[in-house]
Design a protein around this motif. Structure first.
Motif, short mmCIF file in Angstrom:
data_model
loop_
_atom_site.label_atom_id
_atom_site.label_comp_id
_atom_site.label_asym_id
_atom_site.label_seq_id
_atom_site.Cartn_x
_atom_site.Cartn_y
_atom_site.Cartn_z
N LEU A 1 70.61 56.95 1.70
CA LEU A 1 70.52 57.85 2.85
C LEU A 1 69.62 59.03 2.55
CD1 LEU A 1 74.24 58.02 4.03
CD2 LEU A 1 72.37 56.76 5.10
N LEU A 2 68.96 59.53 3.57
CA LEU A 2 68.17 60.76 3.48
C LEU A 2 69.06 61.89 3.00
CD1 LEU A 2 65.37 62.08 4.44
CD2 LEU A 2 66.64 62.75 6.48
N ASN A 3 68.54 62.72 2.09
CA ASN A 3 69.30 63.89 1.62
C ASN A 3 68.47 65.16 1.70
OD1 ASN A 3 67.80 64.30 -0.83
ND2 ASN A 3 68.94 62.65 -1.80
N GLU A 4 69.07 66.27 1.34
CA GLU A 4 68.46 67.60 1.51
C GLU A 4 67.14 67.77 0.75
OE1 GLU A 4 71.62 67.06 0.53
OE2 GLU A 4 72.68 67.61 2.36
N SER A 5 66.96 67.07 -0.35
CA SER A 5 65.73 67.25 -1.13
C SER A 5 64.56 66.40 -0.61
CB SER A 5 65.99 66.92 -2.61
OG SER A 5 66.34 65.57 -2.75
N ASP A 6 64.83 65.48 0.32
CA ASP A 6 63.80 64.55 0.78
C ASP A 6 62.73 65.12 1.71
OD1 ASP A 6 64.70 62.28 -0.64
OD2 ASP A 6 66.24 61.92 0.89
N PRO A 7 63.04 66.00 2.66
CA PRO A 7 62.00 66.38 3.64
C PRO A 7 60.68 66.83 3.04
CG PRO A 7 64.13 67.08 4.43
CD PRO A 7 64.34 66.56 3.04
N VAL A 8 60.71 67.68 2.03
CA VAL A 8 59.47 68.17 1.43
C VAL A 8 58.77 67.04 0.67
CG1 VAL A 8 58.53 69.75 -0.30
CG2 VAL A 8 60.23 70.57 1.34
N LYS B 1 55.06 65.61 1.78
CA LYS B 1 53.96 65.68 0.81
C LYS B 1 53.36 64.30 0.57
CE LYS B 1 52.79 67.49 -3.72
NZ LYS B 1 52.92 66.80 -4.99
N ALA B 2 54.20 63.29 0.41
CA ALA B 2 53.72 61.93 0.15
C ALA B 2 52.84 61.42 1.29
CB ALA B 2 54.90 60.99 -0.09
N PHE B 3 53.27 61.65 2.54
CA PHE B 3 52.47 61.18 3.67
C PHE B 3 51.21 62.01 3.86
CE2 PHE B 3 56.34 58.85 4.87
CZ PHE B 3 55.76 57.61 5.07
N GLN B 4 51.28 63.30 3.59
CA GLN B 4 50.08 64.13 3.70
C GLN B 4 49.04 63.72 2.65
OE1 GLN B 4 50.99 68.33 4.04
NE2 GLN B 4 52.43 67.94 5.69
N ARG C 1 52.46 64.43 8.45
CA ARG C 1 53.91 64.44 8.62
C ARG C 1 54.42 65.73 7.99
NH1 ARG C 1 55.94 59.23 10.13
NH2 ARG C 1 54.12 58.27 11.05
N PHE C 2 55.30 66.42 8.71
CA PHE C 2 55.76 67.72 8.25
C PHE C 2 57.25 67.70 7.96
CE2 PHE C 2 51.98 68.25 10.81
CZ PHE C 2 51.17 68.91 9.91
N ALA C 3 57.66 68.53 7.02
CA ALA C 3 59.05 68.56 6.56
C ALA C 3 60.02 68.81 7.70
CB ALA C 3 59.22 69.61 5.47
N GLU D 1 60.46 56.73 -7.28
CA GLU D 1 59.45 57.42 -6.48
C GLU D 1 59.62 57.07 -5.00
OE1 GLU D 1 54.55 57.79 -6.15
OE2 GLU D 1 55.44 56.58 -7.74
N PHE D 2 59.53 58.08 -4.12
CA PHE D 2 59.62 57.83 -2.69
C PHE D 2 58.59 56.79 -2.27
CE2 PHE D 2 57.81 58.61 1.51
CZ PHE D 2 58.92 58.29 2.28
#
Length: 171
Positions: free
Chosen positions: A7-14, A18-21, A27-29, A54-55
């Motif tokens: 599941l997505l967690n709090e550390s994932d958005p950034v 970053k990976a998609f950028q 894609r933004f956090a 790695e994501f």
């Protein structure tokens, strides 16, 4: 090769942003923070794939689709399915889809998904067909309506064909 789906967690958005950028996708956090809030509210499930830690990609299950036909029928929608380009064609997308379908099958026997209709979505179109998804019979949809014969529209990411799949036999 070790693929882990969680599941997505709090550390994932950034990390995801970053990976998609880095591959040129804007894609933004904030988008993933929104997903996290909706996951906490029970409106969605966001699954994250990691390859060797790695994501690598993610997919959502929306319990209440924005697509009218799915919403009216109570069909959950697999949504915003993305695997980083460097990790494509390694089975990660299939693993994400398998898990999304498992989660949906705990509540209902039909899954829905939308796919863009031009060539940028060719890989997804083929994947969904191979997985047994078929058009829902309503034609293409854009924003808030079905495209009608003779109607002109700009072919962009918002022109979508919606598909469904029977997940398990009726008991």
């Amino acid at each position: 090769m070790s693929v882990h789906i969680r599941l997505l967690n709090e550390s994932d958005p950034v990390i995801i942003s970053k990976a998609f950028q880095e591959q040129g996708w804007g894609r933004f956090a904030e988008q993933y923070l929104h997903y996290l809030a909706e996951q906490r509210n029970g409106e969605r499930v966001t699954l994250v794939a990691e390859l060797n830690g790695e994501f690598a990609g993610y997919v959502n299950v929306l319990w209440y689709s924005g697509y009218p036909s799915f919403r009216e029928q109570g069909i959950p929608e697999i949504n915003d399915f993305n695997v980083l380009m460097k990790f494509q064609r390694q089975g990660i997308g299939s693993r994400l889809m398998d898990r999304a379908e498992e989660i949906i099958s705990e509540r209902t026997d039909v899954a829905g998904i939308g796919v863009g209709v031009f060539s940028d979505y060719g890989k997804a179109q083929v994947l969904y067909a191979h997985r047994g998804y078929i058009p829902d019979g309503h034609g293409v949809h854009k924003h808030d309506h079905y495209i009608q014969p003779g109607e002109e529209t700009i072919m962009d990411d918002d022109v979508v064909l919606y598909l469904t799949k029977k997940l398990k036999a009726t008991q």
